[in-house]
Design an enzyme around this catalytic site. Structure first.
Site, mmCIF file in Angstrom:
data_model
loop_
_atom_site.group_PDB
_atom_site.id
_atom_site.type_symbol
_atom_site.label_atom_id
_atom_site.label_comp_id
_atom_site.label_asym_id
_atom_site.label_seq_id
_atom_site.Cartn_x
_atom_site.Cartn_y
_atom_site.Cartn_z
ATOM 1 N N GLU A 207 0.884 -1.176 0.000
ATOM 2 C CA GLU A 207 0.000 0.000 0.000
ATOM 3 C C GLU A 207 0.915 1.217 0.000
ATOM 4 O O GLU A 207 1.449 1.597 1.038
ATOM 5 C CB GLU A 207 -0.894 -0.021 1.256
ATOM 6 C CG GLU A 207 -1.820 -1.225 1.348
ATOM 7 C CD GLU A 207 -3.020 -1.143 0.403
ATOM 8 O OE1 GLU A 207 -3.312 -0.044 -0.101
ATOM 9 O OE2 GLU A 207 -3.652 -2.181 0.156
ATOM 10 N N CYS A 241 -2.224 9.348 2.680
ATOM 11 C CA CYS A 241 -1.743 8.761 1.426
ATOM 12 C C CYS A 241 -2.659 9.096 0.257
ATOM 13 O O CYS A 241 -2.193 9.242 -0.864
ATOM 14 C CB CYS A 241 -1.603 7.254 1.570
ATOM 15 S SG CYS A 241 -3.106 6.459 2.145
HETATM 16 P P1 NAD Z 1 8.036 4.771 5.182
HETATM 17 O O1 NAD Z 1 8.094 3.988 3.936
HETATM 18 O O2 NAD Z 1 9.142 5.700 5.494
HETATM 19 O O3 NAD Z 1 7.886 3.816 6.463
HETATM 20 C C1 NAD Z 1 6.932 2.775 6.539
HETATM 21 C C2 NAD Z 1 7.458 1.653 7.410
HETATM 22 O O4 NAD Z 1 8.646 1.123 6.839
HETATM 23 C C3 NAD Z 1 7.804 2.068 8.837
HETATM 24 O O5 NAD Z 1 7.325 1.077 9.722
HETATM 25 C C4 NAD Z 1 9.315 2.127 8.834
HETATM 26 O O6 NAD Z 1 9.878 1.768 10.086
HETATM 27 C C5 NAD Z 1 9.703 1.109 7.785
HETATM 28 N N1 NAD Z 1 10.939 1.479 7.094
HETATM 29 C C6 NAD Z 1 11.376 2.725 6.782
HETATM 30 N N2 NAD Z 1 12.537 2.674 6.103
HETATM 31 C C7 NAD Z 1 12.846 1.359 5.979
HETATM 32 C C8 NAD Z 1 13.922 0.649 5.367
HETATM 33 N N3 NAD Z 1 14.933 1.276 4.768
HETATM 34 N N4 NAD Z 1 13.904 -0.699 5.425
HETATM 35 C C9 NAD Z 1 12.904 -1.357 6.025
HETATM 36 N N5 NAD Z 1 11.857 -0.732 6.623
HETATM 37 C C10 NAD Z 1 11.825 0.593 6.601
HETATM 38 O O7 NAD Z 1 6.621 5.536 5.109
HETATM 39 P P2 NAD Z 1 6.025 6.581 6.123
HETATM 40 O O8 NAD Z 1 6.848 7.819 6.065
HETATM 41 O O9 NAD Z 1 5.767 5.950 7.435
HETATM 42 O O10 NAD Z 1 4.594 6.862 5.448
HETATM 43 C C11 NAD Z 1 4.444 7.792 4.428
HETATM 44 C C12 NAD Z 1 4.326 7.134 3.080
HETATM 45 O O11 NAD Z 1 3.427 6.053 3.126
HETATM 46 C C13 NAD Z 1 3.760 8.061 2.015
HETATM 47 O O12 NAD Z 1 4.423 7.827 0.801
HETATM 48 C C14 NAD Z 1 2.316 7.638 1.910
HETATM 49 O O13 NAD Z 1 1.706 7.934 0.687
HETATM 50 C C15 NAD Z 1 2.415 6.170 2.132
HETATM 51 N N6 NAD Z 1 1.164 5.653 2.652
HETATM 52 C C16 NAD Z 1 0.411 4.820 1.893
HETATM 53 C C17 NAD Z 1 -0.800 4.368 2.377
HETATM 54 C C18 NAD Z 1 -1.706 3.456 1.583
HETATM 55 O O14 NAD Z 1 -2.651 2.958 2.159
HETATM 56 N N7 NAD Z 1 -1.448 3.216 0.315
HETATM 57 C C19 NAD Z 1 -1.214 4.762 3.644
HETATM 58 C C20 NAD Z 1 -0.411 5.597 4.377
HETATM 59 C C21 NAD Z 1 0.792 6.032 3.887
#
Ligand code: NAD
Length: 452
Positions: A207, A241
């Protein structure tokens, strides 16, 4: 991590998670736990980024409760074996599909809706009969900490466990073999998750995000468009998102529309003094988002305070695809407005770029509606509304292309964590000998006549 996954695999293999009654009991337990701790959950998220009670209920808990209630009432139906017609070649036999849980699941959550987007997939995993390891976001430490505490104190870790941490912990988890991984977050991290899953051939639901457009046509109800779009953009301070990322408004109605947008922002009182307007999650993101503001193009707002993690709802006009604000997903309270006079150019501009997670169309024209919905690919969206498609649990929610893989909510969530096992169950009476040797011309003719 290795030990935890092993423990869950052994529990899953005991078949304990499979009976529908067991799953319903766990879902009810989760429901009761959230209900009992509603105030604490509200306080924790408020500490994290100032999210107030009403918004927490509407955009977080409401959706989790709704998912739980639907799963509890529909699960017996979803889990049923589905009879399928048997084709002539296989008669006499019965054919059917058995939904079975994929197994040990990993759910990785983002920070922007720390309850909805962590617990929603957990509900789906439990409903399907999987075991779950949840890794909530480290950026909302109070909310994630409380979710982890509630889960770890009330569920056996061999069945449902929460692991807190950031990149090192997630990386260590991703080294393990899971039967399904459900990730919500950014596109770059989604790619990391997909690569890690590929090593084990683990299926994923991703997602992700992206830039979700709004189109406002010259015949649309501008009052309604401004009201609904402004609410959708600035709820959670734009950290959604599926928030409208940018708007294409028909040049004929631009002025009138902008006046209504400005009036709507004033009416909603999104000021630093309004404690219902949430903060940006941290200083780093406040700096990133505020750097997207071009002061020469600000129509409304434009002020920010990095230390207080506050950015005024900001509308920018005269924006083009060359502007900095159009180079990345904004994920904050800035709304760039572009104008158009030819809908085909708008459609072409959207189609040239990664497929959006959402699209919102404001129009009264049925032909335009049909054109946009059939010509543009995007995850999901609304007509004459924004954001709210996420709140109908019967609509599968997810992206397409760069905005994600797979979907969930309601039965779609159950399916995401299930495998549909197809069975041909043959009768023990002698069957027509057409497939057996000797392979004669007469048998071949008979086979051909079946499919002719
Ligand atoms: P992110 O990708 O930075 O983090 C998400 C998760 O991944 C966190 O639990 C984090 O600890 C983990 N993570 C971060 N970097 C990592 C790495 N290098 N290796 C492994 N795990 C890692 O996202 P965010 O900043 O928490 O959320 C914002 C983003 O998420 C935006 O792009 C938004 O559009 C998207 N989003 C999508 C949805 C959806 O339903 N499609 C919903 C909410 C947010």
């Amino acid at each position: 991590m290795e030990e935890l996954v092993k423990l869950q695999r052994s529990y899953f293999n005991s078949n304990a998670t499979k009976p529908v009654d067991f799953r319903i009991t766990q879902l009810q337990k989760l429901y009761d736990l959230i209900l009992l701790n509603e105030d604490k959950l509200g306080d924790a998220i408020h500490k994290d980024y100032g999210k107030a009670k009403f918004e927490t209920f509407l955009t977080e808990l409401y959706i989790v409760y709704d998912e739980l209630k639907t799963a509890i009432s529909e699960l017996s139906d979803w889990a049923q074996i589905k009879p399928i017609k048997t084709n002539l070649l296989n008669e006499p036999a019965k054919s059917y599909i058995i939904p079975e849980p994929l197994g040990v699941s990993l759910v990785i959550g983002p920070w922007n809706y720390p309850y909805q987007l962590s617990l929603g997939p957990v509900v789906a995993a439990i409903a399907a009969g999987c075991t779950v390891i949840l890794k909530p976001s480290e950026l909302t430490a109070h909310s994630s900490g409380l979710v982890a505490k509630l889960i770890n104190e009330n569920f056996d870790r061999k069945y449902l466990a929460a692991v807190e941490g950031g990149i090192p912990q997630t990386t260590a988890l991703l080294e393990q073999k899971f039967d399904v991984i459900f990730f919500t977050g950014s596109v770059p991290v989604g790619k990391i998750v997909y690569q890690a899953a590929a090593k084990h051939l683990t299926p994923v639901i991703l997602e992700l995000g992206g830039k979700s457009p709004v189109i406002v046509t010259d015949d649309s109800d501008l009052e309604i468009a401004a009201k609904r779009m402004i609410w959708a953009k600035f709820i959670n301070a734009g950290q959604t998102c599926i928030a409208p990322d940018y708007v294409y408004v028909h040049e004929q109605v631009q002025k009138e529309f902008l006046d209504k947008v400005a009036a709507e922002i004033i009416a909603a009182d999104y000021s630093i003094a309004n404690e219902n307007f949430v903060n940006i999650v941290n200083e780093r993101n406040t700096s990133r988002v505020s750097a997207l503001i071009d002061p020469s193009k600000v129509f409304v707002g434009g002020q920010y305070d990095i230390e207080k993690r506050f950015i005024e709802p900001t509308v920018m006009t005269g924006v083009t695809w060359e502007d900095k604000v159009m180079q990345e997903e904004i994920f904050g309270p800035i709304l760039p407005i572009l104008t158009y006079d030819d809908l085909d150019c708008v459609i072409a501009a959207i189609k040239e770029r990664p497929k959006p997670l959402a699209l919102y169309l404001f129009t009264k024209d049925e032909t335009i509606k049909e054109k946009v919905l059939s010509e543009v690919s995007f995850g999901g969206g609304c007509v004459n509304e924004a954001l709210m498609h996420i709140s109908n649990g019967d609509l599968p929610f997810g992206g397409v292309g760069d905005s994600g893989i797979g979907n969930y909510h309601g039965q779609a969530g159950f399916k995401a964590f299930s495998h549909y096992k197809s069975i041909l169950d043959k009768e023990l009476v002698s069957d027509p000998d057409v497939k057996y040797s000797p392979h004669t011309e007469a048998k071949l003719a008979l086979l051909k006549s079946v499919v002719a």
